[in-house]
Design a protein around this motif. Sequence first.
Motif, PDB file in Angstrom:
ATOM      1  N   GLY A  88       1.847   0.755 -28.368  1.00  0.00           N
ATOM      2  CA  GLY A  88       2.576  -0.385 -27.829  1.00  0.00           C
ATOM      3  C   GLY A  88       2.301  -1.692 -28.525  1.00  0.00           C
ATOM      4  O   GLY A  88       2.942  -2.708 -28.232  1.00  0.00           O
ATOM      5  N   LEU A  89       1.345  -1.699 -29.473  1.00  0.00           N
ATOM      6  CA  LEU A  89       0.994  -2.924 -30.195  1.00  0.00           C
ATOM      7  C   LEU A  89       1.787  -3.054 -31.482  1.00  0.00           C
ATOM      8  O   LEU A  89       2.054  -2.058 -32.170  1.00  0.00           O
ATOM      9  CB  LEU A  89      -0.508  -2.935 -30.524  1.00  0.00           C
ATOM     10  N   GLY A 113      -2.429   2.883 -39.619  1.00  0.00           N
ATOM     11  CA  GLY A 113      -2.069   1.901 -40.640  1.00  0.00           C
ATOM     12  C   GLY A 113      -2.387   0.465 -40.292  1.00  0.00           C
ATOM     13  O   GLY A 113      -1.977  -0.454 -41.018  1.00  0.00           O
ATOM     14  N   PHE A 114      -3.117   0.237 -39.202  1.00  0.00           N
ATOM     15  CA  PHE A 114      -3.522  -1.127 -38.882  1.00  0.00           C
ATOM     16  C   PHE A 114      -4.534  -1.638 -39.912  1.00  0.00           C
ATOM     17  O   PHE A 114      -5.378  -0.878 -40.391  1.00  0.00           O
ATOM     18  CB  PHE A 114      -4.172  -1.195 -37.492  1.00  0.00           C
ATOM     19  N   LEU A 221       2.054  -5.812 -25.196  1.00  0.00           N
ATOM     20  CA  LEU A 221       2.417  -4.401 -25.302  1.00  0.00           C
ATOM     21  C   LEU A 221       3.907  -4.150 -25.069  1.00  0.00           C
ATOM     22  O   LEU A 221       4.533  -4.804 -24.234  1.00  0.00           O
ATOM     23  CB  LEU A 221       1.623  -3.578 -24.284  1.00  0.00           C
ATOM     24  N   PHE A 222       4.424  -3.167 -25.808  1.00  0.00           N
ATOM     25  CA  PHE A 222       5.762  -2.607 -25.583  1.00  0.00           C
ATOM     26  C   PHE A 222       6.861  -3.655 -25.574  1.00  0.00           C
ATOM     27  O   PHE A 222       7.825  -3.569 -24.798  1.00  0.00           O
ATOM     28  CB  PHE A 222       5.803  -1.800 -24.271  1.00  0.00           C
ATOM     29  N   ASN A 223       6.725  -4.653 -26.437  1.00  0.00           N
ATOM     30  CA  ASN A 223       7.758  -5.691 -26.489  1.00  0.00           C
ATOM     31  C   ASN A 223       9.105  -5.131 -26.928  1.00  0.00           C
ATOM     32  O   ASN A 223      10.150  -5.698 -26.596  1.00  0.00           O
ATOM     33  CB  ASN A 223       7.308  -6.815 -27.425  1.00  0.00           C
ATOM     34  N   HIS A 224       9.104  -4.028 -27.648  1.00  0.00           N
ATOM     35  CA  HIS A 224      10.354  -3.405 -28.078  1.00  0.00           C
ATOM     36  C   HIS A 224      11.042  -2.662 -26.933  1.00  0.00           C
ATOM     37  O   HIS A 224      12.210  -2.274 -27.032  1.00  0.00           O
ATOM     38  CB  HIS A 224      10.088  -2.427 -29.226  1.00  0.00           C
ATOM     39  N   LYS A 225      10.324  -2.458 -25.809  1.00  0.00           N
ATOM     40  CA  LYS A 225      10.888  -1.713 -24.684  1.00  0.00           C
ATOM     41  C   LYS A 225      11.318  -2.592 -23.516  1.00  0.00           C
ATOM     42  O   LYS A 225      12.188  -2.208 -22.734  1.00  0.00           O
ATOM     43  CB  LYS A 225       9.853  -0.721 -24.136  1.00  0.00           C
TER      44      LYS A 225
END
Length: 357
Positions: A88-89, A113-114, A221-225
């Motif tokens: 979610g990040l 990949g962070f 978290l989950f800004n795309h959702k």
Amino acid sequence: MDFTSQFPILNNCTYLNTAYAGLLSTELAAWRRNHDQQFVEMGSNFRLEHYLVLDETRKEVAQLFGSDLANTYLVQNFSIGFNTLLNGLDKTHRFLLLKEDYPSVNYPIKSSGFEFTEVSIDEQLEEQLLTRIKEFKPTVFAFSIVQYISGIRISPSFIKKLKTDFPDLLIIGDATQFMGTTVFDFSSSGFDAVLGSGYKWLMAGFGNGYALLSTQMKEALFNHKKNNYLPDSPFLAGKDHFLLTFEPGHQDTLNFGSLNQSLKYINSIGLQVISDEAKKISDQARLALHQRGLISDALYNREFQSTIISLALSTETVSRLEEAKILCSARGAGTRFSFHFYNTENDLDKLLEVIDK
């Protein structure tokens, strides 16, 4: 206090291995048998009010650990909860990690990949962390509150100060080797997320865990959702993206009910009492082992200690431990001993007797 009736294995061995798996009580085992018997007798009707068990378990977790009920989630174990959080990040986050931390903490961050940097775990740990934060400017600090190999515990006052000095830094703790050993209040801890499994110090068996989130963490978290579709099926009514993501699908009432029952048992004793007893026997063990030159001054003199002690022992000594039915674990280059409230001075005496040979 005598806990052998609840934990009969204590009559058969010296159990210094809670860091590997906490003991299952006879009371919890009886509840689990009754749970499954109801399933046998009721079939599909057994699940009609399963949500009541889950709701009660969330409340027990939130109340015991001082988290907001609306920000408390039930997960199958730490790894599932932590991977859900990482997914979610935003990938632009930069992580500060500890070298040789628990693989379930470091691996998913590195493999996703962070960008990250690591700090060695030694007697100057807190000072090194401050230096690296100023140099690397991470946006997330993720670590185990108690290190699973060495037993080193990061100072709670250091975490609070870190959050005060760097308020934008998201602080995530793996509490699997910590929660259940001492009193903990999430709301005032400085953490933005604390996740863990219940099978160690909470003595809840396998397949259950928790995720506690701050409002600041939820905003990240989950800004795309958040502005996207939510299902409108009646049985999912009232569930937001967080609940649907951290608790997807069917939740097992045996496993989460076991966590609920174990937390009730902990409450019946009192977490402060458990903390005092665990600290007392751990401090006695640490002093005796330090006097024998088996624990360094730097480790012994740390202000905050855990209930885990790691020793570099010879193979002969390890063999004698096995012969004496002292249960412990090989971790890293050492042998790990862990003391909980059900351990006694007699357990410590047996350990010292073997070591002194």
